[in-house]
Scaffold this active site. Structure first.
Site, PDB file in Angstrom:
ATOM      1  N   PRO A  10       0.792  -1.225   0.000  1.00  0.00           N
ATOM      2  CA  PRO A  10       0.000   0.000   0.000  1.00  0.00           C
ATOM      3  C   PRO A  10       0.827   1.279   0.000  1.00  0.00           C
ATOM      4  CG  PRO A  10      -0.105  -1.081   2.136  1.00  0.00           C
ATOM      5  CD  PRO A  10       0.539  -2.047   1.185  1.00  0.00           C
ATOM      6  N   ASN A  11       0.323   2.228  -0.755  1.00  0.00           N
ATOM      7  CA  ASN A  11       0.854   3.600  -0.834  1.00  0.00           C
ATOM      8  C   ASN A  11       2.150   3.721  -1.636  1.00  0.00           C
ATOM      9  OD1 ASN A  11      -1.247   4.768   0.860  1.00  0.00           O
ATOM     10  ND2 ASN A  11      -0.293   3.628   2.525  1.00  0.00           N
ATOM     11  N   ARG A  18       5.147  11.134  -2.368  1.00  0.00           N
ATOM     12  CA  ARG A  18       4.828  10.758  -0.993  1.00  0.00           C
ATOM     13  C   ARG A  18       6.028  11.015  -0.071  1.00  0.00           C
ATOM     14  NH1 ARG A  18       4.721   4.548   1.203  1.00  0.00           N
ATOM     15  NH2 ARG A  18       3.922   5.035   3.269  1.00  0.00           N
ATOM     16  N   TYR A  23      11.098   9.005   1.572  1.00  0.00           N
ATOM     17  CA  TYR A  23      11.134   7.968   0.529  1.00  0.00           C
ATOM     18  C   TYR A  23      11.856   8.383  -0.756  1.00  0.00           C
ATOM     19  CZ  TYR A  23       7.717   5.833   3.624  1.00  0.00           C
ATOM     20  OH  TYR A  23       7.093   5.289   4.720  1.00  0.00           O
ATOM     21  N   ASN A  74       8.194  -5.468  -0.833  1.00  0.00           N
ATOM     22  CA  ASN A  74       8.049  -4.289   0.023  1.00  0.00           C
ATOM     23  C   ASN A  74       6.572  -4.239   0.390  1.00  0.00           C
ATOM     24  OD1 ASN A  74       7.878  -1.911   1.389  1.00  0.00           O
ATOM     25  ND2 ASN A  74       8.969  -0.680  -0.147  1.00  0.00           N
ATOM     26  N   ALA A  77       3.124  -0.742   4.887  1.00  0.00           N
ATOM     27  CA  ALA A  77       2.629  -0.800   6.263  1.00  0.00           C
ATOM     28  C   ALA A  77       2.141  -2.194   6.657  1.00  0.00           C
ATOM     29  CB  ALA A  77       1.506   0.214   6.441  1.00  0.00           C
ATOM     30  N   GLU A  98      12.498  -9.420   2.236  1.00  0.00           N
ATOM     31  CA  GLU A  98      11.754  -8.224   2.651  1.00  0.00           C
ATOM     32  C   GLU A  98      12.616  -6.996   2.383  1.00  0.00           C
ATOM     33  OE1 GLU A  98      10.567  -8.294   6.801  1.00  0.00           O
ATOM     34  OE2 GLU A  98      10.475  -6.102   6.874  1.00  0.00           O
ATOM     35  N   HIS A 100      12.737  -2.506   2.246  1.00  0.00           N
ATOM     36  CA  HIS A 100      12.136  -1.203   2.517  1.00  0.00           C
ATOM     37  C   HIS A 100      13.057  -0.115   2.007  1.00  0.00           C
ATOM     38  CE1 HIS A 100       9.174  -3.059   5.106  1.00  0.00           C
ATOM     39  NE2 HIS A 100      10.162  -3.772   5.619  1.00  0.00           N
ATOM     40  N   ARG A 107      12.938   4.818  12.608  1.00  0.00           N
ATOM     41  CA  ARG A 107      11.673   5.558  12.545  1.00  0.00           C
ATOM     42  C   ARG A 107      10.789   5.221  13.762  1.00  0.00           C
ATOM     43  NH1 ARG A 107       9.136   4.970   6.826  1.00  0.00           N
ATOM     44  NH2 ARG A 107       7.879   6.689   7.685  1.00  0.00           N
TER      45      ARG A 107
HETATM   46  C1  DQA Z   1       8.181   1.187   3.807  1.00  0.00           C
HETATM   47  C2  DQA Z   1       8.248   1.364   5.325  1.00  0.00           C
HETATM   48  C3  DQA Z   1       6.895   1.113   5.963  1.00  0.00           C
HETATM   49  O1  DQA Z   1       6.961   1.303   7.367  1.00  0.00           O
HETATM   50  C4  DQA Z   1       5.870   2.087   5.408  1.00  0.00           C
HETATM   51  O2  DQA Z   1       4.588   1.816   5.938  1.00  0.00           O
HETATM   52  C5  DQA Z   1       5.838   2.082   3.911  1.00  0.00           C
HETATM   53  C6  DQA Z   1       7.112   2.068   3.196  1.00  0.00           C
HETATM   54  C7  DQA Z   1       9.515   1.537   3.127  1.00  0.00           C
HETATM   55  O3  DQA Z   1       9.718   1.131   1.986  1.00  0.00           O
HETATM   56  O4  DQA Z   1      10.341   2.244   3.704  1.00  0.00           O
HETATM   57  O5  DQA Z   1       4.785   2.188   3.294  1.00  0.00           O
HETATM   58  O6  DQA Z   1       7.893  -0.168   3.522  1.00  0.00           O
END
Ligand code: DQA
Length: 148
Positions: A10-11, A18, A23, A74, A77, A98, A100, A107
Site C-alpha cells: 500500500p501507498n 509521498r 522515501y 516491500n 505498512a 523483505e 524497505h 523511525r
Molecule cells: C516502507 C516502510 C513502511 O513502514 C511504510 O509503511 C511504507 C514504506 C519503506 O519502503 O520504507 O509504506 O515499507
C-alpha cells in the site's frame, strides 16, 4: 530460472510525491526500470506489481510460490500488521526477501516490528531504491543454486 516477483504494498504507488524527505523522489516506475535493468542479462524475468489491497498481495504471493519464483517484497505498512501476508509467504513456500526504502528501525517504534521477517530469507532496509536491487542480488544466487 523462474521469474522474480517484485511485489509492492500500500501507498507505494505514491512514490515520487509521498513524503519525499523519507522515501526520495523516484517514482515506482523509476524503481521498476532500475530493477529490470539490474535483472537484464541474468536470464531472469521480472514480474513487477503494486497493490493497495492485502488480499491481492496474498494471491500474488501464492502465485509466485506456485511458479517456484522468488519474491522481493516491500509490503509497506502491512509489514507491521499482516498475519495474512506472513502466512501466505510461509504457506506458499516462496523464497522471499523483505525490502524497505527507509530504515524502518530509525523511525517510529511501530515500524520496528515486522511480522513477515521471520518467514523471509532476509531483510534489507534503508537504502532507498537500492534496497530493491540488493534484494534482487541476494535472491539470484540462491535461486540459481536451487535450480542445480
Ligand atoms: C516502507 C516502510 C513502511 O513502514 C511504510 O509503511 C511504507 C514504506 C519503506 O519502503 O520504507 O509504506 O515499507
Amino acid at each position: 530460472m523462474a521469474a522474480i516477483h517484485v511485489l509492492n504494498g500500500p501507498n507505494l504507488n505514491l512514490l515520487g510525491t509521498r513524503e519525499p524527505g523519507i522515501y526520495g523522489s523516484l517514482t515506482l516506475g523509476d524503481v521498476e526500470r532500475m530493477v529490470r535493468e539490474r535483472a537484464a542479462g541474468s536470464g531472469t524475468g521480472i514480474v513487477f506489481r503494486q497493490s493497495n489491497h492485502e488480499g491481492e498481495l496474498v494471491s500474488w504471493i501464492h502465485e509466485a510460490g506456485a511458479a517456484g519464483a522468488g519474491i522481493v517484497l516491500n509490503a509497506g505498512a502491512y509489514t507491521h500488521t499482516s498475519v495474512a501476508l506472513r502466512d501466505a509467504i510461509a504457506g506458499a513456500g516462496a523464497l522471499c526477501v523483505e525490502v524497505h526504502l527507509s530504515n524502518v528501525h530509525a523511525r517510529e517504534h511501530f515500524r520496528h516490528t515486522s511480522l513477515i521477517a521471520p518467514v523471509c530469507v532476509g531483510v534489507i532496509c534503508g537504502f532507498g531504491a537500492q534496497s530493491y536491487l540488493l534484494g534482487l542480488d541476494a535472491l539470484l544466487p540462491i535461486l540459481a543454486a536451487r535450480k542445480t
